[in-house]
Design a protein around this motif. Structure first.
Motif, mmCIF file in Angstrom:
data_model
loop_
_atom_site.group_PDB
_atom_site.id
_atom_site.type_symbol
_atom_site.label_atom_id
_atom_site.label_comp_id
_atom_site.label_asym_id
_atom_site.label_seq_id
_atom_site.Cartn_x
_atom_site.Cartn_y
_atom_site.Cartn_z
ATOM 1 N N ALA A 55 0.815 -1.214 0.000
ATOM 2 C CA ALA A 55 0.000 0.000 0.000
ATOM 3 C C ALA A 55 0.848 1.263 0.000
ATOM 4 O O ALA A 55 0.486 2.269 -0.628
ATOM 5 C CB ALA A 55 -0.950 -0.006 1.195
ATOM 6 N N ALA A 56 1.988 1.241 0.686
ATOM 7 C CA ALA A 56 2.844 2.427 0.764
ATOM 8 C C ALA A 56 3.426 2.766 -0.600
ATOM 9 O O ALA A 56 3.491 3.943 -0.993
ATOM 10 C CB ALA A 56 3.959 2.197 1.777
ATOM 11 N N ALA A 58 2.101 1.945 -3.511
ATOM 12 C CA ALA A 58 0.984 2.392 -4.338
ATOM 13 C C ALA A 58 0.675 3.863 -4.083
ATOM 14 O O ALA A 58 0.543 4.664 -5.027
ATOM 15 C CB ALA A 58 -0.242 1.529 -4.056
ATOM 16 N N GLU A 59 0.580 4.241 -2.845
ATOM 17 C CA GLU A 59 0.251 5.625 -2.494
ATOM 18 C C GLU A 59 1.320 6.598 -2.967
ATOM 19 O O GLU A 59 1.012 7.707 -3.417
ATOM 20 C CB GLU A 59 0.076 5.741 -0.980
ATOM 21 C CG GLU A 59 -0.372 7.126 -0.518
ATOM 22 C CD GLU A 59 -0.585 7.209 0.975
ATOM 23 O OE1 GLU A 59 -0.877 8.316 1.478
ATOM 24 O OE2 GLU A 59 -0.460 6.165 1.660
ATOM 25 N N LYS A 64 -3.937 3.445 -5.229
ATOM 26 C CA LYS A 64 -4.367 2.995 -3.906
ATOM 27 C C LYS A 64 -4.876 1.564 -4.006
ATOM 28 O O LYS A 64 -5.365 1.127 -5.062
ATOM 29 C CB LYS A 64 -5.452 3.910 -3.329
ATOM 30 C CG LYS A 64 -6.803 3.816 -4.005
ATOM 31 C CD LYS A 64 -7.836 4.680 -3.256
ATOM 32 C CE LYS A 64 -9.215 4.582 -3.917
ATOM 33 N NZ LYS A 64 -10.238 5.371 -3.171
ATOM 34 N N SER A 75 -5.230 -2.798 -7.210
ATOM 35 C CA SER A 75 -4.611 -1.478 -7.213
ATOM 36 C C SER A 75 -5.294 -0.632 -8.279
ATOM 37 O O SER A 75 -5.393 -1.041 -9.441
ATOM 38 C CB SER A 75 -3.119 -1.592 -7.520
ATOM 39 O OG SER A 75 -2.527 -0.311 -7.566
ATOM 40 N N VAL A 78 -5.249 6.757 -8.926
ATOM 41 C CA VAL A 78 -5.880 7.925 -8.320
ATOM 42 C C VAL A 78 -5.594 9.166 -9.155
ATOM 43 O O VAL A 78 -6.459 10.017 -9.339
ATOM 44 C CB VAL A 78 -5.378 8.124 -6.875
ATOM 45 C CG1 VAL A 78 -5.962 9.406 -6.271
ATOM 46 C CG2 VAL A 78 -5.727 6.922 -6.011
ATOM 47 N N ASP A 197 2.473 0.445 -8.935
ATOM 48 C CA ASP A 197 1.106 0.515 -8.401
ATOM 49 C C ASP A 197 0.964 -0.287 -7.103
ATOM 50 O O ASP A 197 -0.145 -0.456 -6.596
ATOM 51 C CB ASP A 197 0.087 0.040 -9.436
ATOM 52 C CG ASP A 197 0.161 -1.451 -9.712
ATOM 53 O OD1 ASP A 197 1.175 -2.082 -9.324
ATOM 54 O OD2 ASP A 197 -0.784 -1.988 -10.324
#
Length: 211
Positions: A55-56, A58-59, A64, A75, A78, A197
């Protein structure tokens, strides 16, 4: 008297010719023996498959990780830049599956990996390996093992990227005694690629044998 000498001379000459012929036979046979062929190297290809998400990562790259009602994750982009990257990745995946009848059709497949190798002198195994993923990579870890009948060893590397999604290496693994099997470990963090991603891709583990 002359006839006995002639017969004796002829006998000596014949023996000398026979001795010379026998002496030359091993050399002639050696010259006619073909040199042994170089060890055959067979390359095996295996898919890269989705094994989880970071997740880190991806962000940090405009994506996200969302969890659906059935528990599966995905994924999603955004930002517009992330959406463009994902569109390009989908196009590369479709092209790869059209170009190769051997392309793995498993849903969520990230790309492909390969490995080949052969035994060389001094208990060394020479290898070639690499991967291709459809989206830019954030980081990678890669390992090739060679397990001989008596002893084995491995080679490993890691680092950022590559942004191209493609990476390959050639090298040698020392200290491998006896014939055996080598390759890339399957479903292992030591042979994985994290995409921008956040998708974590694992190699299914291509292998090769060596004599």
């Amino acid at each position: 008297m002359t006839n006995r000498f002639s017969r004796r001379a002829l006998s000596i000459t014949g023996a000398a010719v026979l001795t010379l012929a026998v002496a030359l036979m091993p050399q002639a046979a050696l010259a006619a023996t073909p040199e042994p062929a170089a060890p055959e190297t067979i390359s095996e290809t295996a898919p890269m498959v989705v094994g989880g998400y970071d997740a880190a990562v991806a962000e940090a790259n405009g994506f996200k990780i969302v969890t659906h009602e059935d528990g599966t994750q995905e994924s999603v982009p955004v930002t517009e830049a992330a959406a463009a990257q994902l569109q390009q990745a989908d196009q590369r995946r479709a092209e790869a599956q059209l170009e190769s009848a051997a392309a793995d059709p498993v849903p969520g497949n990230c790309g492909s990996s390969w490995a080949s190798g052969s035994k060389r002198a001094n208990d060394t195994v020479a290898f070639s390996t690499g991967f291709i993923v459809f989206l830019a990579a954030y980081e990678h870890d890669w390992r090739v093992y060679a397990n001989g009948f008596i002893s084995g060893n491995y080679w490993s590397t890691g680092g950022a990227g590559p942004s191209t999604g493609s990476k390959s290496w050639t090298g040698a693994i020392p200290g491998v005694v006896g014939p055996g099997i080598g390759g890339v470990p399957a479903y292992s963090a030591s042979a994985s690629v994290i995409l921008v991603d956040g998708t974590v891709c694992y190699s299914v583990g291509p292998t090769f044998t060596f004599g």
